[in-house]
Write a protein that holds these residues in place. Sequence first.
Motif, PDB file in Angstrom:
ATOM      1  N   LYS A 275       0.920  -1.104  -0.032  1.00 13.72           N
ATOM      2  CA  LYS A 275       0.010   0.118  -0.018  1.00 13.72           C
ATOM      3  C   LYS A 275       0.831   1.324   0.075  1.00 13.72           C
ATOM      4  N   THR A 279       0.375   0.543  -4.125  1.00 13.80           N
ATOM      5  CA  THR A 279      -1.043   0.316  -4.401  1.00 13.80           C
ATOM      6  C   THR A 279      -1.829   1.577  -3.808  1.00 13.80           C
ATOM      7  N   GLY A 280      -1.194   2.167  -3.006  1.00 10.53           N
ATOM      8  CA  GLY A 280      -1.839   3.159  -2.047  1.00 10.53           C
ATOM      9  C   GLY A 280      -2.369   4.303  -2.691  1.00 10.53           C
ATOM     10  N   PRO A 281      -3.260   5.157  -2.490  1.00 13.78           N
ATOM     11  CA  PRO A 281      -3.670   6.383  -3.284  1.00 13.78           C
ATOM     12  C   PRO A 281      -2.638   7.555  -3.578  1.00 13.78           C
ATOM     13  N   GLN A 282      -1.762   7.711  -2.538  1.00 17.68           N
ATOM     14  CA  GLN A 282      -0.891   8.513  -2.503  1.00 17.68           C
ATOM     15  C   GLN A 282       0.254   8.308  -3.429  1.00 17.68           C
ATOM     16  N   LYS A 284       2.248   7.751  -6.922  1.00 13.32           N
ATOM     17  CA  LYS A 284       2.243   8.109  -8.224  1.00 13.32           C
ATOM     18  C   LYS A 284       2.668   6.891  -9.081  1.00 13.32           C
TER      19      LYS A 284
END
Length: 362
Positions: A275, A279-282, A284
Amino acid sequence: MSADSVGEPSTSTAGVNKPLITKPSTAKGNLSSLVSPTTHVQWKINEKCLCYHGPLIYEAKILKIRVFTPEDTENGEIGPNFLVHYKGWKQTWDEWVTEQRILKFDEAGIAKQKALSQSALAAQNAGAAGKMKDASGKTIGNPAGLSISAGGSTRSGIRKEGARGTKRAREDDDGHNARRAEMKLNVPEILKVLLVDDWEAVTKNHQLVTLPRSPTVRQILGQFEDHVKSTTTSLPTPALLTHTICAGLQIYFDRSCGMSLLYRFERHQYAEIRKKYITGPQVKIEESSDVEMSSIYGGEHLLRMLVSLPQMVAHSQMDGESIALVKEYVNELLRYLESNKDSIFQREYDTPSESYGNTVRS
């Protein structure tokens, strides 16, 4: 007890199969449900029994009986638990087990014990073994299979009521035996000790390898490649093959890390790492595209993979000549790890937060 016997708890050290058991947890909470020796239907304190451990069954004795609740259990097994002592083993290997893992010490139990022992011996003689599973169906993920697949040897999982040996390969149409070549590794003694220490730190002490590691698997393989090219070795055509084999080992590591190189206690850490870096939203996309587990994990997990490599290779499409080449290079890599152990392997493991432990047990 002989350390190389198939019929004992996994202590053989060619792949470092120390007994895959958890040190008895210290009483926590109220642990109020101490069961009387006569209140449980089948079992009594001090009763001789048989107990599943790894893929086999061993003679044991019941020392205590307790009913664990969600508030006072540390091993995640709620309900009746039995503290067993394995015959011939020190007290430090006593462990709490569930009722599913114990059998009556009678003719039927002994017959099952012998059948599993013979099955494991057949698999060892065949030179290969499939993945084994525990009583709950979870795949074993430690070097425990090495006594079979690496020619005489865990890091990472656990019990089943039976284990079948692999079938003997049939002869092909040309009359040649299609049985795969074995890949036997020479694991230095000091690396066997490190594997055992690694297993104990994670599964018994509930500690974790520091991540990201330094050096990483990618860096270690790069350093080994430079070492082979700059020194005199007996390896065949090192200038041509070293980079290819090291690249292949890196790919093997990246593909197997999350699937078969982790102990249960490490899986949440693996999910957190993915993550954070992939895969994490932060994260890039351009930053995550080059991130593989070989650029995060280090020598501890690389060593786990190397001792498990014979089993991986057994299920690949590699021909006998290629297997022989890889074996030579991997044995040289093991010697390199031994020579540089102080700079490659971690001395002290991390103790995770209480919230981490609660998440793992939930």
